[in-house]
Design a protein around this motif. Structure first.
Motif, PDB file in Angstrom:
ATOM      1  N   LYS A  22      32.054  -0.657  28.518  1.00 34.24           N
ATOM      2  CA  LYS A  22      32.121  -0.526  29.979  1.00 34.24           C
ATOM      3  C   LYS A  22      30.918   0.238  30.515  1.00 34.24           C
ATOM      4  O   LYS A  22      30.254  -0.204  31.447  1.00 34.24           O
ATOM      5  CB  LYS A  22      33.418   0.180  30.350  1.00 34.24           C
ATOM      6  CG  LYS A  22      33.621   0.383  31.837  1.00 34.24           C
ATOM      7  CD  LYS A  22      34.934   1.114  32.091  1.00 34.24           C
ATOM      8  CE  LYS A  22      35.037   1.545  33.536  1.00 34.24           C
ATOM      9  NZ  LYS A  22      36.212   2.374  33.781  1.00 34.24           N
ATOM     10  N   LYS A  23      30.625   1.365  29.889  1.00 31.42           N
ATOM     11  CA  LYS A  23      29.617   2.247  30.453  1.00 31.42           C
ATOM     12  C   LYS A  23      28.227   1.615  30.410  1.00 31.42           C
ATOM     13  O   LYS A  23      27.504   1.631  31.397  1.00 31.42           O
ATOM     14  CB  LYS A  23      29.615   3.581  29.710  1.00 31.42           C
ATOM     15  CG  LYS A  23      28.776   4.625  30.409  1.00 31.42           C
ATOM     16  CD  LYS A  23      28.985   6.004  29.816  1.00 31.42           C
ATOM     17  CE  LYS A  23      28.100   7.005  30.567  1.00 31.42           C
ATOM     18  NZ  LYS A  23      28.205   8.352  30.040  1.00 31.42           N
ATOM     19  N   CYS A  57      33.928  -1.800  43.467  1.00 31.31           N
ATOM     20  CA  CYS A  57      34.099  -0.570  42.697  1.00 31.31           C
ATOM     21  C   CYS A  57      34.388  -0.924  41.235  1.00 31.31           C
ATOM     22  O   CYS A  57      34.575  -2.088  40.906  1.00 31.31           O
ATOM     23  CB  CYS A  57      35.267   0.258  43.229  1.00 31.31           C
ATOM     24  SG  CYS A  57      35.006   0.915  44.867  1.00 31.31           S
ATOM     25  N   THR A  58      34.444   0.110  40.380  1.00 25.98           N
ATOM     26  CA  THR A  58      34.758  -0.120  38.979  1.00 25.98           C
ATOM     27  C   THR A  58      36.204   0.273  38.718  1.00 25.98           C
ATOM     28  O   THR A  58      36.541   1.449  38.781  1.00 25.98           O
ATOM     29  CB  THR A  58      33.835   0.716  38.082  1.00 25.98           C
ATOM     30  OG1 THR A  58      32.491   0.468  38.487  1.00 25.98           O
ATOM     31  CG2 THR A  58      34.013   0.360  36.633  1.00 25.98           C
ATOM     32  N   ASN A 107      39.772   1.010  36.582  1.00 32.93           N
ATOM     33  CA  ASN A 107      40.060   1.665  35.304  1.00 32.93           C
ATOM     34  C   ASN A 107      41.115   0.856  34.560  1.00 32.93           C
ATOM     35  O   ASN A 107      42.001   0.264  35.174  1.00 32.93           O
ATOM     36  CB  ASN A 107      40.609   3.072  35.556  1.00 32.93           C
ATOM     37  CG  ASN A 107      39.599   3.947  36.267  1.00 32.93           C
ATOM     38  OD1 ASN A 107      38.469   4.095  35.812  1.00 32.93           O
ATOM     39  ND2 ASN A 107      39.990   4.502  37.398  1.00 32.93           N
ATOM     40  N   LEU A 163      44.366   0.936  32.685  1.00 32.26           N
ATOM     41  CA  LEU A 163      45.507   1.809  32.475  1.00 32.26           C
ATOM     42  C   LEU A 163      46.349   1.183  31.369  1.00 32.26           C
ATOM     43  O   LEU A 163      47.132   0.264  31.619  1.00 32.26           O
ATOM     44  CB  LEU A 163      46.327   1.959  33.753  1.00 32.26           C
ATOM     45  CG  LEU A 163      45.575   2.440  35.004  1.00 32.26           C
ATOM     46  CD1 LEU A 163      46.514   2.519  36.189  1.00 32.26           C
ATOM     47  CD2 LEU A 163      44.942   3.802  34.759  1.00 32.26           C
ATOM     48  N   ASP A 168      50.175   1.159  31.771  1.00 36.09           N
ATOM     49  CA  ASP A 168      50.698   0.223  32.767  1.00 36.09           C
ATOM     50  C   ASP A 168      50.253  -1.203  32.486  1.00 36.09           C
ATOM     51  O   ASP A 168      50.645  -2.126  33.201  1.00 36.09           O
ATOM     52  CB  ASP A 168      50.243   0.623  34.171  1.00 36.09           C
ATOM     53  CG  ASP A 168      50.554   2.065  34.477  1.00 36.09           C
ATOM     54  OD1 ASP A 168      51.513   2.570  33.881  1.00 36.09           O
ATOM     55  OD2 ASP A 168      49.841   2.676  35.290  1.00 36.09           O
ATOM     56  N   LYS A 225      43.170  -1.072  37.340  1.00 39.16           N
ATOM     57  CA  LYS A 225      43.514  -0.619  38.681  1.00 39.16           C
ATOM     58  C   LYS A 225      42.284  -0.031  39.332  1.00 39.16           C
ATOM     59  O   LYS A 225      41.616   0.831  38.775  1.00 39.16           O
ATOM     60  CB  LYS A 225      44.627   0.431  38.580  1.00 39.16           C
ATOM     61  CG  LYS A 225      45.198   0.854  39.903  1.00 39.16           C
ATOM     62  CD  LYS A 225      46.204  -0.122  40.459  1.00 39.16           C
ATOM     63  CE  LYS A 225      46.831   0.435  41.742  1.00 39.16           C
ATOM     64  NZ  LYS A 225      47.458  -0.597  42.561  1.00 39.16           N
ATOM     65  N   CYS A 226      41.987  -0.507  40.548  1.00 36.33           N
ATOM     66  CA  CYS A 226      40.777  -0.055  41.232  1.00 36.33           C
ATOM     67  C   CYS A 226      41.079   1.194  42.057  1.00 36.33           C
ATOM     68  O   CYS A 226      42.066   1.222  42.797  1.00 36.33           O
ATOM     69  CB  CYS A 226      40.246  -1.161  42.139  1.00 36.33           C
ATOM     70  SG  CYS A 226      38.694  -0.706  42.909  1.00 36.33           S
ATOM     71  N   PRO A 227      40.266   2.255  41.926  1.00 30.57           N
ATOM     72  CA  PRO A 227      40.549   3.488  42.652  1.00 30.57           C
ATOM     73  C   PRO A 227      40.159   3.454  44.126  1.00 30.57           C
ATOM     74  O   PRO A 227      40.460   4.385  44.853  1.00 30.57           O
ATOM     75  CB  PRO A 227      39.705   4.529  41.908  1.00 30.57           C
ATOM     76  CG  PRO A 227      38.582   3.758  41.338  1.00 30.57           C
ATOM     77  CD  PRO A 227      39.090   2.376  41.055  1.00 30.57           C
ATOM     78  N   CYS A 228      39.478   2.401  44.575  1.00 30.44           N
ATOM     79  CA  CYS A 228      38.983   2.404  45.954  1.00 30.44           C
ATOM     80  C   CYS A 228      40.012   1.892  46.949  1.00 30.44           C
ATOM     81  O   CYS A 228      40.250   2.501  47.985  1.00 30.44           O
ATOM     82  CB  CYS A 228      37.705   1.588  46.068  1.00 30.44           C
ATOM     83  SG  CYS A 228      36.309   2.405  45.295  1.00 30.44           S
ATOM     84  N   GLY A 276      43.004   0.089  45.618  1.00 28.03           N
ATOM     85  CA  GLY A 276      44.243  -0.173  44.912  1.00 28.03           C
ATOM     86  C   GLY A 276      44.435  -1.574  44.395  1.00 28.03           C
ATOM     87  O   GLY A 276      45.567  -1.985  44.134  1.00 28.03           O
ATOM     88  N   ALA A 333      29.953   3.240  35.825  1.00 31.19           N
ATOM     89  CA  ALA A 333      31.073   2.958  34.925  1.00 31.19           C
ATOM     90  C   ALA A 333      32.266   3.849  35.213  1.00 31.19           C
ATOM     91  O   ALA A 333      33.345   3.611  34.702  1.00 31.19           O
ATOM     92  CB  ALA A 333      30.634   3.139  33.484  1.00 31.19           C
ATOM     93  N   THR A 377      34.119   5.304  38.402  1.00 31.32           N
ATOM     94  CA  THR A 377      34.379   5.533  39.827  1.00 31.32           C
ATOM     95  C   THR A 377      35.414   6.632  39.946  1.00 31.32           C
ATOM     96  O   THR A 377      36.420   6.586  39.254  1.00 31.32           O
ATOM     97  CB  THR A 377      34.901   4.245  40.475  1.00 31.32           C
ATOM     98  OG1 THR A 377      34.074   3.167  40.095  1.00 31.32           O
ATOM     99  CG2 THR A 377      34.910   4.361  41.979  1.00 31.32           C
ATOM    100  N   ASN A 408      44.443   5.763  42.210  1.00 29.97           N
ATOM    101  CA  ASN A 408      44.662   4.312  42.265  1.00 29.97           C
ATOM    102  C   ASN A 408      45.043   3.849  43.662  1.00 29.97           C
ATOM    103  O   ASN A 408      45.617   2.783  43.838  1.00 29.97           O
ATOM    104  CB  ASN A 408      45.733   3.867  41.270  1.00 29.97           C
ATOM    105  CG  ASN A 408      45.324   4.211  39.857  1.00 29.97           C
ATOM    106  OD1 ASN A 408      44.146   4.121  39.528  1.00 29.97           O
ATOM    107  ND2 ASN A 408      46.267   4.620  39.050  1.00 29.97           N
TER     108      ASN A 408
END
Lengths: 184, 373
Positions: free
Chosen positions: A86-87, A112-113, A115, A117, A120, A124-127, A129, B167, B169, B256
Motif C-alpha cells: 500500500k505505502k 482518499c486512501t 483503510n 479493516l 469488519d 473503509k474510507c476515512p473522508c 465513509g 498511503a 489518510t 471512518n
C-alpha cells in the motif's frame, strides 16, 4: 469660466491635429509597427507559457516503478488482503478462493486512501465513509463505483507481476478481462 | 442530577437523523413563515428567544454544553483540538448575531404595529459619514482583530501534522472547519454536485437575492414580519444546511466518518449497517425481479423521470396551483430562478432523508459517465 474654456479647447485641438499630421508616422508604417508589436507580445507570452509548462514536467521523477514483482502466488494466504504494497505502490493484493488481484488504494468517490479493516472485512474510507468489500465492490457511503483493479500476471520466473499502467473498471465490465486477475 | 443520563440522552439526540429532524421540525416555529406558525410561536413562548433574557439563556446553554463537554473524557478530545477552536467561536458568534438581528427586528415589528417608524429611522439624518465614522470603526476593528490573531497564534500552536503520506489518510480525515458543511454534503452527493454545482448555486443564489426580491419593505432596517417567508428560507439554508452541517462534521463525525454522539468514545471499529442501493437496483432487482438492463438510459429511466418531474414539472404545477399568486406577482423569470435555487437547496435534505430512511445511494447512477445524482 467654463465658457472661456470651451472656446479655448477646440482651437488647441485643431492646431495639434494639423501639427501631428506632419510629424507622425504614415498609416502604413503604423500598421507594420502594430503588427511587429503584437508579434513580439505573442512571442514573449508564448515563450513564457512554454517555459511554465515545461516546468510542470520534471527531469527526474522519484517514484516507484509502475510495474513490480510481489513474490509467488503461494505466498498469499487464501481470503486475505495484503497491505504491504500500500505505502510504496498504492495497491492492495487480495487473494480470494480462486484468484489473486491487485486493487487500487484510491477511493472512487474523491480519492482518499481507505483503510483495510480486517475485523469488519471491508475497506473503509476515512473522508466520507465509503465502504468496499474485499472484492473491491462498493456497498456503503457515497462511492459510486468499485475500486479499480490493476493488471496482474505471472513473470518468467514464476513471480506475480503487477502492472499499474493498466487498470480495469468493474462498471465497464473489465473485471472479466483475464489480465485483471490471476487464477490460482 | 444524573449527568450520565443527560450525556447519553444528548448522544442519542445528536444522531443526525434525530437532531436534523428536530431542528427542521421546530425551525418554522422559531422563524414563523405564516400566521399559523406565528400563533404557536407566540403561544409556546418561543418568541422569548429573541428577548434579552432569551439571548442570555442561549449563551448560558451553549456555555453549559461546552463546560460539561470539557470535563467529559471523550468530548474533551474534540473540543480542545486546536482545529475546532474556530467552531466554538462560530457557535457563540452565530447565536449572538442571529439573536441581535432578531431582537432588533422584533423591536421594530412592535413599533411598526403601533404605527411608529423603525428605530433606525431616528439616526441623525439617516446617514453616517464614511470618513471619519466608518473608516475609524474599520481601523479599530482591524487593530483589535490583529491583536486577537497574534495572541491566538502565540497561545495555541498551529495544528500541523507529520508530512503528508498518500498511503495513510488520517482517520477521520476532516476538511478545514469552514468546509465541513461541504464535506457533509459530499456524503450524500457525487463530488461534482456537492463540490462544484451546489457551492456555485449557493454563491450565485446569494448574489441573485436582490434581483429576485420584490418586497420593498424591510429595506434599511431590521424587521421580521415584513419579510418572514424570505427570512425563514434563508435562515433554514444558512443555519441548518450550512452551520448545523459544520457542527455535525466537527463534533458528530468520528473514525471512518461514522456518526458519534459528542460524549461517545470514538471506536474505529464501530459497525453501522449502511449498505446502500441505487434506485435502479431497487426498481429492477427488488420490484421487477430481474437483472439490470444493459441500456443505461433504460436502466436509469425512473431516476431521470423523477429528477425531471422534480426540477421541471413541479415548478409549473406550483405556478398553476399553490403558488399562483406568487407567480403572478413575481413574473416568469423571477419565479423560475427562485424555484430553481429553492428546489436545489431543498434537494439536499431530501437526499439526506432518502439515504437515512431507504439507504438510497443515487437516484440516477451512471458511474460509466461519472454522472450520479
Amino acid at each position: 469660466m467654463s465658457d472661456q474654456k470651451e472656446i479655448v479647447a477646440p482651437r488647441a485641438a485643431v492646431g495639434s491635429v494639423s501639427k501631428s499630421r506632419k510629424t507622425s508616422m504614415e498609416r502604413r508604417s503604423f500598421f507594420s509597427w502594430l503588427a511587429l508589436g503584437w508579434l513580439g507580445f505573442a512571442a514573449a507570452t508564448g515563450g513564457f507559457f512554454t517555459v511554465i509548462i515545461r516546468y510542470l514536467f520534471p527531469n527526474v521523477l522519484f517514484e516507484p516503478p509502475q510495474s513490480f514483482k510481489i513474490g509467488f502466488p503461494e505466498d498469499f494466504a487464501p481470503n486475505s488482503v495484503d497491505i504491504r504494497y500500500k505505502k510504496e505502490f498504492n495497491a492492495w493484493i487480495v487473494r480470494d478462493d480462486e484468484s489473486i488481484f491487485a486493487l487500487s488504494t484510491v477511493c472512487t468517490h474523491l480519492g482518499c486512501t481507505p483503510n483495510w479493516l480486517a475485523t469488519d472485512n471491508k475497506f473503509k474510507c476515512p473522508c466520507h465513509g465509503s465502504g468496499f468489500r474485499m472484492t473491491g465492490i462498493h456497498f456503503e457511503g457515497p462511492a459510486p463505483r468499485p475500486l479499480e483493479r490493476f493488471k496482474i500476471g505471472l513473470a518468467n520466473d514464476g513471480q506475480v507481476l503487477v502492472d499499474k499502467t493498466k487498470s480495469y473498471k468493474w462498471e465497464k465490465g473489465e473485471w472479466e478481462n483475464k489480465d485483471s486477475f490471476l487464477k490460482v | 442530577m444524573n449527568l450520565v443520563a443527560i450525556k447519553s440522552a444528548i448522544d442519542a439526540l445528536s444522531a443526525p437523523t434525530i437532531s436534523f429532524t428536530i431542528l427542521t421540525v421546530i425551525f418554522p416555529f422559531i422563524f414563523p413563515p405564516s400566521d399559523w406558525f406565528e400563533k404557536i410561536h407566540r403561544k409556546t413562548g418561543l418568541w422569548r428567544m429573541w428577548t434579552k433574557p432569551g439571548g442570555v439563556i442561549g449563551m448560558i446553554l451553549i456555555t453549559a454544553f461546552f463546560v460539561i463537554g470539557y470535563f467529559d473524557p471523550y468530548f474533551n478530545k474534540t473540543l480542545t483540538k486546536a482545529d475546532n477552536f474556530p467552531i466554538v467561536l462560530m457557535i457563540y458568534s452565530m447565536w449572538f448575531y442571529i439573536w441581535l438581528g432578531m431582537f432588533k427586528a422584533y423591536r421594530n415589528d412592535i413599533r411598526i404595529e403601533q404605527g411608529l417608524k423603525p428605530e433606525e429611522y431616528n439616526d441623525p439624518d439617516d446617514k453616517v459619514l464614511v470618513w471619519p465614522d466608518l473608516v475609524y470603526i474599520e481601523f479599530i476593528c482591524l487593530i483589535l482583530f490583529q491583536v486577537f490573531l497574534i495572541v491566538w497564534s502565540i497561545l495555541v500552536a498551529a495544528p500541523i501534522e507529520e508530512p503528508a503520506n498518500p498511503a495513510a489518510t488520517p482517520n477521520p480525515s476532516k476538511a478545514p472547519w469552514y468546509f465541513l458543511g461541504l464535506q457533509e454534503m459530499l456524503v450524500y452527493y457525487d463530488p461534482w454536485i456537492a463540490g462544484v454545482l451546489l457551492p456555485t448555486f449557493i454563491i450565485v443564489g446569494l448574489m441573485a437575492i436582490p434581483y429576485m426580491d420584490i418586497n420593498k419593505k424591510g429595506d434599511g432596517y431590521y424587521s421580521f414580519k415584513e419579510r418572514r417567508v424570505g427570512m425563514f428560507i434563508f435562515m433554514y439554508g444558512w443555519v441548518v444546511l450550512w452551520l448545523f452541517l459544520i457542527i455535525i462534521g466537527t463534533f458528530f463525525r468520528g473514525p471512518n466518518w461514522n456518526f458519534f454522539g459528542p460524549f461517545e468514545y470514538w471506536d474505529t471499529h464501530k459497525v453501522e449497517a449502511l449498505t446502500n442501493v441505487n434506485l435502479s437496483e431497487i426498481l429492477w432487482v427488488k420490484w421487477l425481479n430481474q437483472g439490470l438492463p444493459s441500456n443505461i438510459l433504460i436502466r436509469e429511466g425512473l431516476g431521470f423521470v423523477i429528477t425531471g418531474l422534480y426540477l421541471f414539472v413541479l415548478p409549473v404545477i406550483l405556478a398553476k396551483t399553490y403558488l399562483k399568486d406568487m407567480y403572478a406577482a413575481y413574473g416568469p423569470t423571477r419565479f423560475v430562478s427562485l424555484m430553481t435555487f429553492g428546489l436545489v437547496m431543498l434537494a439536499l435534505p431530501i437526499k439526506m432523508y432518502l439515504r437515512w430512511i431507504f439507504n438510497l445511494q443515487y437516484i440516477i447512477a451512471i458511474p460509466e459517465w461519472f454522472f450520479n445524482i
